[in-house]
Design a protein around this motif. Sequence first.
Motif, PDB file in Angstrom:
ATOM      1  N   PHE A 123       0.838  -1.196   0.000  1.00 30.44           N
ATOM      2  CA  PHE A 123       0.000   0.000   0.000  1.00 30.44           C
ATOM      3  C   PHE A 123       0.877   1.253   0.000  1.00 30.44           C
ATOM      4  O   PHE A 123       0.640   2.201  -0.750  1.00 30.44           O
ATOM      5  CB  PHE A 123      -0.909  -0.053   1.231  1.00 30.44           C
ATOM      6  CG  PHE A 123      -1.878   1.096   1.354  1.00 30.44           C
ATOM      7  CD1 PHE A 123      -2.457   1.672   0.245  1.00 30.44           C
ATOM      8  CD2 PHE A 123      -2.220   1.582   2.610  1.00 30.44           C
ATOM      9  CE1 PHE A 123      -3.369   2.725   0.371  1.00 30.44           C
ATOM     10  CE2 PHE A 123      -3.121   2.634   2.751  1.00 30.44           C
ATOM     11  CZ  PHE A 123      -3.692   3.199   1.630  1.00 30.44           C
ATOM     12  N   ALA A 124       1.921   1.253   0.841  1.00 29.79           N
ATOM     13  CA  ALA A 124       2.807   2.416   0.908  1.00 29.79           C
ATOM     14  C   ALA A 124       3.554   2.607  -0.412  1.00 29.79           C
ATOM     15  O   ALA A 124       3.723   3.743  -0.880  1.00 29.79           O
ATOM     16  CB  ALA A 124       3.802   2.264   2.047  1.00 29.79           C
ATOM     17  N   HIS A 125       4.014   1.523  -1.022  1.00 27.84           N
ATOM     18  CA  HIS A 125       4.732   1.654  -2.290  1.00 27.84           C
ATOM     19  C   HIS A 125       3.830   2.279  -3.357  1.00 27.84           C
ATOM     20  O   HIS A 125       4.287   3.086  -4.171  1.00 27.84           O
ATOM     21  CB  HIS A 125       5.221   0.276  -2.765  1.00 27.84           C
ATOM     22  CG  HIS A 125       6.447  -0.194  -2.056  1.00 27.84           C
ATOM     23  ND1 HIS A 125       6.402  -0.826  -0.846  1.00 27.84           N
ATOM     24  CD2 HIS A 125       7.765  -0.121  -2.388  1.00 27.84           C
ATOM     25  CE1 HIS A 125       7.631  -1.139  -0.456  1.00 27.84           C
ATOM     26  NE2 HIS A 125       8.475  -0.710  -1.366  1.00 27.84           N
ATOM     27  N   HIS A 126       2.545   1.899  -3.337  1.00 31.15           N
ATOM     28  CA  HIS A 126       1.597   2.506  -4.288  1.00 31.15           C
ATOM     29  C   HIS A 126       1.492   4.007  -4.055  1.00 31.15           C
ATOM     30  O   HIS A 126       1.644   4.821  -4.986  1.00 31.15           O
ATOM     31  CB  HIS A 126       0.215   1.861  -4.133  1.00 31.15           C
ATOM     32  CG  HIS A 126      -0.857   2.538  -4.946  1.00 31.15           C
ATOM     33  ND1 HIS A 126      -1.579   3.617  -4.477  1.00 31.15           N
ATOM     34  CD2 HIS A 126      -1.309   2.304  -6.203  1.00 31.15           C
ATOM     35  CE1 HIS A 126      -2.424   4.012  -5.406  1.00 31.15           C
ATOM     36  NE2 HIS A 126      -2.292   3.230  -6.463  1.00 31.15           N
ATOM     37  N   ASN A 127       1.259   4.414  -2.806  1.00 31.82           N
ATOM     38  CA  ASN A 127       1.064   5.835  -2.524  1.00 31.82           C
ATOM     39  C   ASN A 127       2.358   6.624  -2.687  1.00 31.82           C
ATOM     40  O   ASN A 127       2.335   7.792  -3.096  1.00 31.82           O
ATOM     41  CB  ASN A 127       0.488   6.017  -1.117  1.00 31.82           C
ATOM     42  CG  ASN A 127      -0.976   5.615  -1.059  1.00 31.82           C
ATOM     43  OD1 ASN A 127      -1.606   5.397  -2.089  1.00 31.82           O
ATOM     44  ND2 ASN A 127      -1.513   5.497   0.138  1.00 31.82           N
ATOM     45  N   ASN A 128       3.487   5.996  -2.391  1.00 29.25           N
ATOM     46  CA  ASN A 128       4.768   6.663  -2.622  1.00 29.25           C
ATOM     47  C   ASN A 128       5.003   6.915  -4.108  1.00 29.25           C
ATOM     48  O   ASN A 128       5.533   7.966  -4.503  1.00 29.25           O
ATOM     49  CB  ASN A 128       5.920   5.825  -2.060  1.00 29.25           C
ATOM     50  CG  ASN A 128       5.974   5.847  -0.540  1.00 29.25           C
ATOM     51  OD1 ASN A 128       5.427   6.739   0.095  1.00 29.25           O
ATOM     52  ND2 ASN A 128       6.644   4.861   0.044  1.00 29.25           N
ATOM     53  N   ALA A 129       4.618   5.935  -4.944  1.00 32.73           N
ATOM     54  CA  ALA A 129       4.766   6.111  -6.397  1.00 32.73           C
ATOM     55  C   ALA A 129       3.891   7.254  -6.885  1.00 32.73           C
ATOM     56  O   ALA A 129       4.315   8.067  -7.721  1.00 32.73           O
ATOM     57  CB  ALA A 129       4.399   4.808  -7.119  1.00 32.73           C
ATOM     58  N   ILE A 130       2.670   7.345  -6.342  1.00 36.69           N
ATOM     59  CA  ILE A 130       1.777   8.449  -6.712  1.00 36.69           C
ATOM     60  C   ILE A 130       2.382   9.782  -6.276  1.00 36.69           C
ATOM     61  O   ILE A 130       2.341  10.772  -7.013  1.00 36.69           O
ATOM     62  CB  ILE A 130       0.382   8.255  -6.073  1.00 36.69           C
ATOM     63  CG1 ILE A 130      -0.276   6.959  -6.565  1.00 36.69           C
ATOM     64  CG2 ILE A 130      -0.508   9.461  -6.361  1.00 36.69           C
ATOM     65  CD1 ILE A 130      -0.556   6.922  -8.036  1.00 36.69           C
ATOM     66  N   LEU A 131       2.952   9.806  -5.060  1.00 36.70           N
ATOM     67  CA  LEU A 131       3.580  11.031  -4.568  1.00 36.70           C
ATOM     68  C   LEU A 131       4.698  11.478  -5.502  1.00 36.70           C
ATOM     69  O   LEU A 131       4.789  12.655  -5.874  1.00 36.70           O
ATOM     70  CB  LEU A 131       4.135  10.812  -3.164  1.00 36.70           C
ATOM     71  CG  LEU A 131       5.022  11.945  -2.613  1.00 36.70           C
ATOM     72  CD1 LEU A 131       4.205  13.204  -2.379  1.00 36.70           C
ATOM     73  CD2 LEU A 131       5.717  11.520  -1.329  1.00 36.70           C
ATOM     74  N   ARG A 132       5.541  10.545  -5.911  1.00 35.21           N
ATOM     75  CA  ARG A 132       6.674  10.911  -6.754  1.00 35.21           C
ATOM     76  C   ARG A 132       6.205  11.373  -8.137  1.00 35.21           C
ATOM     77  O   ARG A 132       6.747  12.327  -8.701  1.00 35.21           O
ATOM     78  CB  ARG A 132       7.627   9.725  -6.852  1.00 35.21           C
ATOM     79  CG  ARG A 132       8.240   9.389  -5.498  1.00 35.21           C
ATOM     80  CD  ARG A 132       8.998   8.081  -5.485  1.00 35.21           C
ATOM     81  NE  ARG A 132      10.338   8.248  -6.033  1.00 35.21           N
ATOM     82  CZ  ARG A 132      11.294   7.329  -5.939  1.00 35.21           C
ATOM     83  NH1 ARG A 132      11.063   6.195  -5.305  1.00 35.21           N
ATOM     84  NH2 ARG A 132      12.477   7.545  -6.455  1.00 35.21           N
ATOM     85  N   GLU A 133       5.193  10.699  -8.686  1.00 36.35           N
ATOM     86  CA  GLU A 133       4.624  11.159  -9.960  1.00 36.35           C
ATOM     87  C   GLU A 133       4.046  12.559  -9.816  1.00 36.35           C
ATOM     88  O   GLU A 133       4.183  13.407 -10.702  1.00 36.35           O
ATOM     89  CB  GLU A 133       3.519  10.199 -10.419  1.00 36.35           C
ATOM     90  CG  GLU A 133       4.019   8.839 -10.884  1.00 36.35           C
ATOM     91  CD  GLU A 133       2.871   7.871 -11.147  1.00 36.35           C
ATOM     92  OE1 GLU A 133       1.702   8.328 -11.161  1.00 36.35           O
ATOM     93  OE2 GLU A 133       3.135   6.667 -11.320  1.00 36.35           O
ATOM     94  N   PHE A 134       3.403  12.784  -8.696  1.00 33.05           N
ATOM     95  CA  PHE A 134       2.776  14.071  -8.383  1.00 33.05           C
ATOM     96  C   PHE A 134       3.832  15.180  -8.339  1.00 33.05           C
ATOM     97  O   PHE A 134       3.684  16.228  -8.969  1.00 33.05           O
ATOM     98  CB  PHE A 134       2.077  13.907  -7.034  1.00 33.05           C
ATOM     99  CG  PHE A 134       1.361  15.110  -6.498  1.00 33.05           C
ATOM    100  CD1 PHE A 134       0.071  15.395  -6.887  1.00 33.05           C
ATOM    101  CD2 PHE A 134       1.960  15.942  -5.560  1.00 33.05           C
ATOM    102  CE1 PHE A 134      -0.617  16.468  -6.364  1.00 33.05           C
ATOM    103  CE2 PHE A 134       1.286  17.030  -5.033  1.00 33.05           C
ATOM    104  CZ  PHE A 134      -0.007  17.296  -5.437  1.00 33.05           C
TER     105      PHE A 134
END
Length: 530
Positions: A123-134
């Motif tokens: 779950f964290a890896h998913h949200n971290n990837a979104i953060l970095r894309e953001f």
Amino acid sequence: MTDTDLHSAAQVSKAWPFEEARKLLKRYPDGKPGGTAVLFETGYGPSGLPHIGTFQEVLRTTLVRRAYETLTGGAPTRLVAFSDDMDGLRKVPDNLPNQGLLTAYLGHPLSRIPDPFDKYESFAHHNNAILREFLDRFGFDYEFVSSSDRYNAGGFDDALRGVLRNFEAIMDIMLPTLREERRQTYSPVLPVSPKTHQVLQVPVEVIDAEAGIVRFEDHGDTVESCIFGGQAKLQWKVDWAMRWVALGVDYEMCGKDLTDSVRESGRITRALGGRPPEGMIYELFLDEEGQKISKSKGNGLTIDQWLSYGSEESLGLFLFREPKSAKSLHAGIIPKNVDEYWQFREKLASQPIEQQLGNPVWHLLRANGYHGGDGDKLPVTFSLLLNLVGVLGAGATREQVWSYLANYVPDADPAQYPALDGLVDKALAYNRDFVAPTLHRRKPAANEAKALAALDAELEKAGADASAEDLQTMVYEIGKNPDFGFENLRDWFKALYETLLGSGQGPRMGSFIALYGVANTRLLIAEALA
């Protein structure tokens, strides 16, 4: 302008990024000793998706970073975007799939919970990837640091050893701040249960600080375990202080809701032998009703919503302004910020350096690599564009809008005016969702009808090529004519807006008539008189 002029002006500038940067300048007048980079940090809790608060914190921190670089003539700096993904999941956000899966992992570190979207290893890896894309989407210069990676790889072990050595001092700082019930179970260290793999909120006894051994109760069993290598995490305020020490953070800002945390984490930092970072406490956003923005209530405005109706630059301007004052965040403020951004940008090239440093656009243009743009302006304001689209109706198209822009803009080609072209789409969306449903053209009063008829006669004489200035003068003269009975020009313009445009406020009428076209404006007048 020379570098000396810029440096001198920056030393005394009252723009808040420079005021913040001067705090760091007192700490490191010539940069950090040994050529080490001054470290700026922003924090992110990956239990939810990135939002406008994430963006504002990274943007504002970046502005302070650039101001410090200006003050020091380019001293090295770094920005770390830190993800607290070792935190235990406290509740399942309503807007996520696989609610049952996440519920089964309540209390587990976010980086050890399966991804409900089934795309990443957690779950964290998913949200971290979104953060970095953001963050990459907006071109921020940053380094990503994961709390779990540091804990698991032993990167925080030395700092954790320091926490255990100073366990009693930290307890003395924290216990007076807690309710009696909470004091009974409080511990700076949260061990991960060997049984359930959950982050435990239980009292902890330090057995061997150097080896990292602690004793605690785990679902009825007394356990002695090492906290190193990801087998524990720290309570929030202790974790924040430990991170400041372990990473060497020099600057971090936060919202007003973390005022107590800043104070207590600062005291813990000193107990650990470190120095708390400099920082700014900013005010939180309010909704249209003056209530605090709440993610759970959904009463705010997401970054995607803002960018549907306004530009990235307009959002930057909104976030730049008065960070220590509470501000309303709702769709109604977007058009004003779009136009005021371009007003600031147009003024920039002609301002003396002292005024440039107080101009928000000077800072925004330099946030992620300076590429010029001082003095640029739009051929049509966003508010005028909205008025045009409002008259065209909710079904208006880009092609229609550009055909009308040809009345007003030389060589009206989207490729020649990319910034304006981007705003055409946003004006269409804003009109569809917020303006069109509210427009209602009222019948003119008798004196207003006479004035409109007079305006129609003047427009007939003026012809299609009349300039915006000549048209504006014509409108003024009719409004000032005592025969039409207007107490002031404001009443005349209000009548024009309400009878022709269906709105209580509107544009400079000369510019609108030039943009919409004399013949089309005469048709509006005919409809009003009919």
